[in-house]
Motif scaffolding. Structure first.
Motif, short mmCIF file in Angstrom:
data_model
loop_
_atom_site.label_atom_id
_atom_site.label_comp_id
_atom_site.label_asym_id
_atom_site.label_seq_id
_atom_site.Cartn_x
_atom_site.Cartn_y
_atom_site.Cartn_z
N THR A 1 4.23 -3.06 -0.33
CA THR A 1 3.39 -3.37 -1.47
C THR A 1 4.19 -3.53 -2.70
O THR A 1 5.17 -3.12 -2.66
N TYR B 1 0.41 6.53 -4.29
CA TYR B 1 -1.03 6.06 -3.84
C TYR B 1 -2.08 7.04 -4.65
O TYR B 1 -2.96 6.44 -5.18
N VAL C 1 -3.61 -4.07 9.01
CA VAL C 1 -2.93 -4.50 7.62
C VAL C 1 -1.63 -5.05 7.95
O VAL C 1 -0.70 -4.66 8.33
N ALA D 1 1.46 -6.00 5.70
CA ALA D 1 2.28 -5.67 4.32
C ALA D 1 3.62 -6.06 4.43
O ALA D 1 4.35 -5.17 4.80
N LYS E 1 -1.90 -7.53 1.96
CA LYS E 1 -1.65 -7.03 0.64
C LYS E 1 -1.29 -8.11 -0.42
O LYS E 1 -0.57 -8.96 -0.01
N ASN F 1 -0.55 -9.64 -4.73
CA ASN F 1 -0.05 -9.14 -6.08
C ASN F 1 0.10 -10.30 -6.74
O ASN F 1 0.08 -11.43 -6.05
N ASP G 1 -5.87 -6.89 -0.39
CA ASP G 1 -5.81 -5.64 -1.12
C ASP G 1 -4.80 -5.63 -2.13
O ASP G 1 -3.90 -5.95 -1.91
N ASN H 1 -4.07 -3.15 -4.34
CA ASN H 1 -3.77 -1.98 -5.00
C ASN H 1 -3.53 -1.89 -6.72
O ASN H 1 -2.30 -1.39 -6.99
#
Ligand code: OSB
Ligand code: MG
Length: 368
Positions: free
Chosen positions: A21, A56, A136, A138, A163, A165, A188, A190
């Motif tokens: 991630t 995390y 998931v 990633a 994941k 960004n 996701d 994060n």
């Protein structure tokens, strides 16, 4: 609960492939397995899901061991309890450290269910016999992610989470959406974004995502509420929800429309159930998050996800998603995107002693 001893096992295992991630890479997993033995020889199991480093949440394997050894287990030794629901109150004098608390609380739930010869799912109010499983992705690059998606769809998974960004969002997600027009996809982040990125996040609205998970800061309910007003994609909170109170506030502020419940992050099954019940009453869907965990935690997740409010497939994948060989027997398997909820007492999976031995780093023993 007639506890005779508690044993802690610290184990370590490489992942089949690194989990990547924007916050970093996990290629090896350390974990804590807890065995609570009663005077009749019945064993309940729990798992500490903190990572080796605090990327995390603030907890780590080392802080969990400290909390367990120096505070939580001594509290239990001093004041025996008769039901796992009493653990929350017992541990109240220890602030936070939710993953350490959950590690031992979940072992007590498994033990309690076994003492009453009933499946843990039933003990905690679960009703589903099968639960939908999600997986998931990633990976570092679009190509690698693509390969993984192909593999997981072939394995039968029916819901994919990726994941994202700011370096890997719209082009990445729109390509996946183009290839799989009907696939339930969620993203996701994060906490990879800030409110300055509203336009980037708004652009994702057209991709028909099930939700976007934790786009903004891990501790910010207000900004998530501002964001949710401006985007159509439902916001789901993960890192921001570490207690029932957080869930209540997030719903009142309108910070999210969906909640990811992780037993470890919220401090145990009790707190997870409270959040579930509150959300169910208010029509807020919940789903069970994952922690790249070993089989014991996976088994607790399956029991939790059999409760009626868990209407969205969770990040509960098969043992072989991460491990060449898991520490439970049988392993968790996914068929046609579904996992069968065990109907035997407790979590319904046995600890694989041989695998535990192979992966063991060290152990500790406490008598009562
Ligand atoms: O954000 O949900 C997350 C894994 C580790 C820490 C945080 C998260 C995750 C995952 C994968 O997304 C969960 C899994 O499949 O175990
Ligand atoms: Mg998440």
């Amino acid at each position: 609960m007639n506890i005779k001893s508690i044993e802690l096992f610290v184990i370590k295992m490489p992942l089949k492939q690194p989990f990547i991630t924007h916050l970093g890479e996990v290629s090896e997993r350390e974990g804590i397995i807890i065995k609570a033995l009663d005077k009749d020889g019945i064993a309940g199991y729990g798992e500490g899901v903190a990572f080796s480093s605090p990327w995390y949440t603030e907890e780590t394997v080392a802080t969990s061991l400290h909390m367990l050894s120096d505070f939580l287990i001594p509290l239990l030794q001093k004041r025996p309890i008769s039901h796992p629901e009493q653990a929350s109150k017992l541990f109240h004098s220890v602030r936070r450290n939710n993953m350490a608390k959950a590690a031992i609380e979940t072992a007590l739930w498994d033990l309690y269910a076994k003492q009453h010869a009933e499946p843990l799912a039933r003990t905690i109010g679960g009703t589903a016999k099968m639960i939908p499983s999600g997986v998931v992705v990633a990976a570092q690059s679009m190509t690698k992610a693509q390969e993984q998606i192909e593999q997981y769809l072939a394995d039968g998974y029916k819901r994919i989470k990726v994941k994202i960004n700011p370096d890997m969002d719209y082009p990445f997600l729109s390509e996946i959406r183009r290839r799989y027009p009907n696939l339930p996809i969620m993203a996701d982040a994060n906490s990879a974004y800030t409110l300055k990125d509203v336009d980037r996040l708004k652009a994702l609205d057209e991709l028909d995502l099930l939700m976007i998970e934790q786009p903004l800061a891990h501790d910010d309910l207000i900004e998530h509420a501002i964001l949710q007003k401006q985007i159509k994609t439902p916001v789901c909170l993960d890192e921001s929800i570490v207690s029932f109170e957080d869930a209540r506030k997030a719903i009142e502020y309108g910070s999210c429309k969906i909640i990811n419940i992780k037993i470890g992050r919220v401090g145990g099954i009790n707190e997870a159930k409270r959040i579930h019940d509150y959300c169910l009453e208010r029509g807020i869907p919940v789903w069970c998050g994952g922690m790249i965990e070993f089989g014991i935690s996976r088994a607790h997740n399956i029991a939790l996800a059999s409760m009626p409010g868990f209407t969205i497939p969770g990040d509960i994948s098969a043992s072989n998603r991460f491990w060449n060989e898991d520490i439970i027997s049988p392993e968790v398997t996914v068929e046609n995107g579904l996992i069968a909820v065990p109907q035997s007492p407790g979590i319904g999976y046995e600890l694989n002693d041989k695998r535990l031995e192979q992966t063991l780093v060290h152990k500790k023993f406490y008598t009562f």
